[in-house]
Write a protein that holds these residues in place. Sequence first.
Motif, PDB file in Angstrom:
ATOM      1  N   UNK A 115     -13.574   9.322  -4.769  1.00 16.33           N
ATOM      2  CA  UNK A 115     -13.206   8.029  -4.199  1.00 16.33           C
ATOM      3  C   UNK A 115     -12.234   8.208  -3.033  1.00 16.33           C
ATOM      4  N   UNK A 116     -12.538   7.557  -1.913  1.00 13.87           N
ATOM      5  CA  UNK A 116     -11.719   7.618  -0.713  1.00 13.87           C
ATOM      6  C   UNK A 116     -10.477   6.745  -0.866  1.00 13.87           C
ATOM      7  N   UNK A 117      -9.332   7.241  -0.401  1.00 14.90           N
ATOM      8  CA  UNK A 117      -8.119   6.435  -0.392  1.00 14.90           C
ATOM      9  C   UNK A 117      -7.670   6.208   1.044  1.00 14.90           C
ATOM     10  N   UNK A 118      -7.022   5.059   1.263  1.00 16.42           N
ATOM     11  CA  UNK A 118      -6.496   4.707   2.582  1.00 16.42           C
ATOM     12  C   UNK A 118      -4.974   4.616   2.496  1.00 16.42           C
ATOM     13  N   UNK A 119      -4.354   4.101   3.529  1.00 15.58           N
ATOM     14  CA  UNK A 119      -2.895   4.104   3.581  1.00 15.58           C
ATOM     15  C   UNK A 119      -2.279   3.173   2.544  1.00 15.58           C
ATOM     16  N   UNK A 120      -3.042   2.192   2.049  1.00 13.08           N
ATOM     17  CA  UNK A 120      -2.508   1.201   1.112  1.00 13.08           C
ATOM     18  C   UNK A 120      -3.391   1.159  -0.133  1.00 13.08           C
ATOM     19  N   UNK A 121      -2.751   1.021  -1.289  1.00 18.71           N
ATOM     20  CA  UNK A 121      -3.511   1.121  -2.539  1.00 18.71           C
ATOM     21  C   UNK A 121      -4.434  -0.075  -2.754  1.00 18.71           C
ATOM     22  N   UNK A 122      -4.046  -1.284  -2.295  1.00 14.38           N
ATOM     23  CA  UNK A 122      -4.940  -2.425  -2.504  1.00 14.38           C
ATOM     24  C   UNK A 122      -6.206  -2.304  -1.656  1.00 14.38           C
ATOM     25  N   UNK A 123      -6.081  -1.728  -0.447  1.00 17.70           N
ATOM     26  CA  UNK A 123      -7.260  -1.480   0.385  1.00 17.70           C
ATOM     27  C   UNK A 123      -8.142  -0.431  -0.274  1.00 17.70           C
ATOM     28  N   UNK A 124      -7.516   0.577  -0.850  1.00 18.51           N
ATOM     29  CA  UNK A 124      -8.283   1.636  -1.518  1.00 18.51           C
ATOM     30  C   UNK A 124      -9.080   1.073  -2.686  1.00 18.51           C
ATOM     31  N   UNK A 125      -8.426   0.285  -3.538  1.00 17.43           N
ATOM     32  CA  UNK A 125      -9.128  -0.304  -4.682  1.00 17.43           C
ATOM     33  C   UNK A 125     -10.250  -1.218  -4.200  1.00 17.43           C
ATOM     34  N   UNK A 126      -9.978  -2.016  -3.165  1.00 11.50           N
ATOM     35  CA  UNK A 126     -11.005  -2.903  -2.621  1.00 11.50           C
ATOM     36  C   UNK A 126     -12.212  -2.150  -2.100  1.00 11.50           C
ATOM     37  N   UNK A 127     -11.988  -0.994  -1.480  1.00 16.28           N
ATOM     38  CA  UNK A 127     -13.115  -0.197  -0.980  1.00 16.28           C
ATOM     39  C   UNK A 127     -13.951   0.352  -2.124  1.00 16.28           C
ATOM     40  N   UNK A 128     -13.323   0.673  -3.255  1.00 18.37           N
ATOM     41  CA  UNK A 128     -14.084   1.183  -4.404  1.00 18.37           C
ATOM     42  C   UNK A 128     -14.955   0.092  -5.012  1.00 18.37           C
ATOM     43  N   UNK A 129     -14.478  -1.146  -4.978  1.00 19.87           N
ATOM     44  CA  UNK A 129     -15.227  -2.246  -5.580  1.00 19.87           C
ATOM     45  C   UNK A 129     -16.421  -2.667  -4.727  1.00 19.87           C
ATOM     46  N   UNK A 130     -16.427  -2.323  -3.441  1.00 19.73           N
ATOM     47  CA  UNK A 130     -17.511  -2.742  -2.555  1.00 19.73           C
ATOM     48  C   UNK A 130     -18.842  -2.093  -2.917  1.00 19.73           C
ATOM     49  N   UNK A 131     -18.795  -0.899  -3.446  1.00 14.40           N
ATOM     50  CA  UNK A 131     -20.027  -0.163  -3.684  1.00 14.40           C
ATOM     51  C   UNK A 131     -20.663  -0.402  -5.036  1.00 14.40           C
ATOM     52  N   UNK A 132     -20.092  -1.287  -5.847  1.00  5.17           N
ATOM     53  CA  UNK A 132     -20.638  -1.536  -7.182  1.00  5.17           C
ATOM     54  C   UNK A 132     -20.808  -3.038  -7.386  1.00  5.17           C
TER      55      UNK A 132
END
Length: 374
Positions: free
Chosen positions: A310-327
Amino acid sequence: MENSSSFLPSASTINMKNEQRGKSKSLKTSKTSVVMAFFSCFAWLYVAGRLWQDAENRMVLNSLLQKNSGKPPKVLAVEDKLMILGCKDLAKRIVEVEMDLTLARSQGYLKRQSQQNVSGQKKLLAVIGVYTGFGSRLRRNVFRGSWMPKGDALRKLEEKGVVIRFVIGRSANRGDSLDRNIDEENRKMKDFLILDGHEEAQEEFPKKAKFFFSAAVEVWDAEFYVKVDDEINLDLDGLIGVLESRRGQSGAYIGCMKSGDVINEVGKSWYEPEWWKFGDEKSYFRHAAGPLIILTKNLAQYININSASLQTYAHDDISVGSWMMGIQATYIDDNRFCCSSYKQGESMYIAAFTHSIFLTLDICYFTDKVCSLA
């Protein structure tokens, strides 16, 4: 004399033999010449063909240069570069395979069986993880004296199905005084979830969500897993009521949904080093705001199973949001989790921003969707 001369070859015989030898030599010479001529012709045709092909290529290049001589150089966008490199289709296939794999694995398969499953205990309602740091002991004590139970009250709350833990990683210098102080505080209070694999540092903060959800879903079997920042004050009963109303729901991604501009200037607050990944409009996708994020069990399992990729970005809420996009996650935007959502006269709010200065705790009260410090 007559008998001896009869055995000697005559002059005519010698001449005939000499003529035959000369013919055989000339025949061999002519074969060699034919072979050499054939190879010479083949080599000439090959060289001529290559020269002709090179000439055509030069003509094509020359025509392209003439056409583009008056035009400024084209700036390729990121999508164009990916298309040129041939990565776009490959990336799409990889995502599709990962989604298929996730759907196949997210139906209850874990790396390890949770402790509650092994012991046969009843499924919990929620695991609430409150982010904390090494220098936040005073703030933890304030929470323990306000909305967060402690001691026997914390144990009784767990019996009712709600687990609350302060979430922290390890020091960069393992075993130093920072780690020892946390271990000592945990022995007294027994209210920590220590992430041994996570380094508690600012640059590693976006990865903390992966470690928290993975560790929580492995340790506890719950309906919901809640990430809470230590900058908010919770109405715990109100939060429990919301979660109870959604018990049994699968694939729910709950929070104060928002979007916003991507900051691409170094030195500014909320700077995103990988801003170029968010397209030409430079805006974030829809995601739950960082102070409070709620995931159902199968989404937490998804993070646990796929944490390494799983890819992470500079902010944790953006990271979690990116993980939810693919499912196949269900986005639930609940205004009660937004600072500006409380209307005067309502009996319950879920989250309020706080700021701790020494022994004071400033709570952000909600009036007519305006956030103001009291």
